[in-house]
Design a protein around this motif. Sequence first.
Motif, PDB file in Angstrom:
ATOM      1  N   LEU A 144       8.926  -4.098  -3.963  1.00 24.36           N
ATOM      2  CA  LEU A 144       8.522  -3.128  -4.984  1.00 24.36           C
ATOM      3  C   LEU A 144       9.633  -2.114  -5.234  1.00 24.36           C
ATOM      4  O   LEU A 144       9.979  -1.821  -6.394  1.00 24.36           O
ATOM      5  CB  LEU A 144       7.245  -2.406  -4.544  1.00 24.36           C
TER       6      LEU A 144
ATOM      7  N   ILE B 117      -2.919  -2.208  -5.387  1.00 28.05           N
ATOM      8  CA  ILE B 117      -3.195  -0.886  -5.976  1.00 28.05           C
ATOM      9  C   ILE B 117      -4.131  -1.009  -7.172  1.00 28.05           C
ATOM     10  O   ILE B 117      -5.132  -0.278  -7.269  1.00 28.05           O
ATOM     11  CB  ILE B 117      -1.878  -0.209  -6.407  1.00 28.05           C
TER      12      ILE B 117
ATOM     13  N   GLU C  65       2.129  -5.777  -4.181  1.00 33.56           N
ATOM     14  CA  GLU C  65       1.796  -4.371  -3.965  1.00 33.56           C
ATOM     15  C   GLU C  65       1.037  -3.796  -5.160  1.00 33.56           C
ATOM     16  O   GLU C  65       0.036  -3.091  -4.984  1.00 33.56           O
ATOM     17  CB  GLU C  65       3.065  -3.556  -3.718  1.00 33.56           C
ATOM     18  N   CYS C  66       1.499  -4.094  -6.364  1.00 33.87           N
ATOM     19  CA  CYS C  66       0.802  -3.620  -7.558  1.00 33.87           C
ATOM     20  C   CYS C  66      -0.598  -4.217  -7.645  1.00 33.87           C
ATOM     21  O   CYS C  66      -1.541  -3.543  -8.079  1.00 33.87           O
ATOM     22  CB  CYS C  66       1.599  -3.980  -8.814  1.00 33.87           C
TER      23      CYS C  66
ATOM     24  N   ALA D 188       2.956   4.322  -4.509  1.00 31.62           N
ATOM     25  CA  ALA D 188       2.161   3.204  -3.993  1.00 31.62           C
ATOM     26  C   ALA D 188       1.348   3.627  -2.767  1.00 31.62           C
ATOM     27  O   ALA D 188       0.146   3.332  -2.670  1.00 31.62           O
ATOM     28  CB  ALA D 188       3.073   2.029  -3.640  1.00 31.62           C
TER      29      ALA D 188
ATOM     30  N   LEU E 126       6.552  -4.043   0.144  1.00 31.95           N
ATOM     31  CA  LEU E 126       6.980  -2.711  -0.302  1.00 31.95           C
ATOM     32  C   LEU E 126       8.475  -2.694  -0.596  1.00 31.95           C
ATOM     33  O   LEU E 126       8.926  -2.032  -1.541  1.00 31.95           O
ATOM     34  CB  LEU E 126       6.646  -1.668   0.760  1.00 31.95           C
TER      35      LEU E 126
ATOM     36  N   LYS F  35      -2.801   3.981  -2.785  1.00 24.46           N
ATOM     37  CA  LYS F  35      -3.653   3.204  -1.881  1.00 24.46           C
ATOM     38  C   LYS F  35      -4.439   4.102  -0.936  1.00 24.46           C
ATOM     39  O   LYS F  35      -5.623   3.865  -0.671  1.00 24.46           O
ATOM     40  CB  LYS F  35      -2.803   2.203  -1.081  1.00 24.46           C
TER      41      LYS F  35
END
Length: 255
Positions: A86, A246, A242-243, A122, A83, A126
């Motif tokens: 990100l 998601i 992270e992407c 984000a 995170l 999620k």
Amino acid sequence: MNLKYLWATLQFITRIPVPQRWSEGTEFQQYGRGVPFFPVVGLIAGIIATLLTVWIAQAAHSPLIAALGYVLALILITGGFHLDGLADTCDGIFSARKRERMLEIMRDSRIGTHGCLALIFALMAKSAAAYELLASSSLSLTTAAGLLICAPVAGRTCMSLVMYNQRYAREGEGMGNIYIGRITLRQFVITLATGAVIVTVAGGMKALGALIITAFIIYGLGRYFRHHLGGQTGDTLGAAEECGEIIFLLALFWV
């Protein structure tokens, strides 16, 4: 593959306690050899987070609280490691400055507006996706749990797409430099194959389809980062992970 690199990787990209002797003898500059274990690390993280989620769902009878527990568990397992990447990436990329200034902004420990917005989106995305899976009348709790396990696997599998055949965007050394452009074609293929097998076993063809969609989008995202930054950094690796999680969770609703 040497299992020492699994323990070293687990120790490096998660907060899961690993006895030091299990990874003894592994050099930091050789951690790139542990990339094929990324999907396995994702599996371990996914199982822990999902077990907590299932327990909350059964104890509280609330898919919303269970979904929040799932997202919180993933944060605690990684210490917010990805995170942070990100947020830094979004602060740099969306600053609309020159490449050198973008990289300076990404190195700054302070978080900016774009980073804050990225984190909020984000976590909301999620949480919403996990809630929809857990609350779905067409999915059993067991099926939903299998799909939730797959998200961290997909995120870490697709990280290899911004490592292989890439260049490090900064001058000198950095944490991302041990991975970016350092993995071989064999390691890259093993990583993708391992991730595909794990998500298929845990989530079925639906999960495999979502992984394929995720891989294409993360590949494009990697090209976008390279265009603006001249390469990849440790922050863009975190952003890709992270992407990836998601996109995978959202793609489940289209396959």
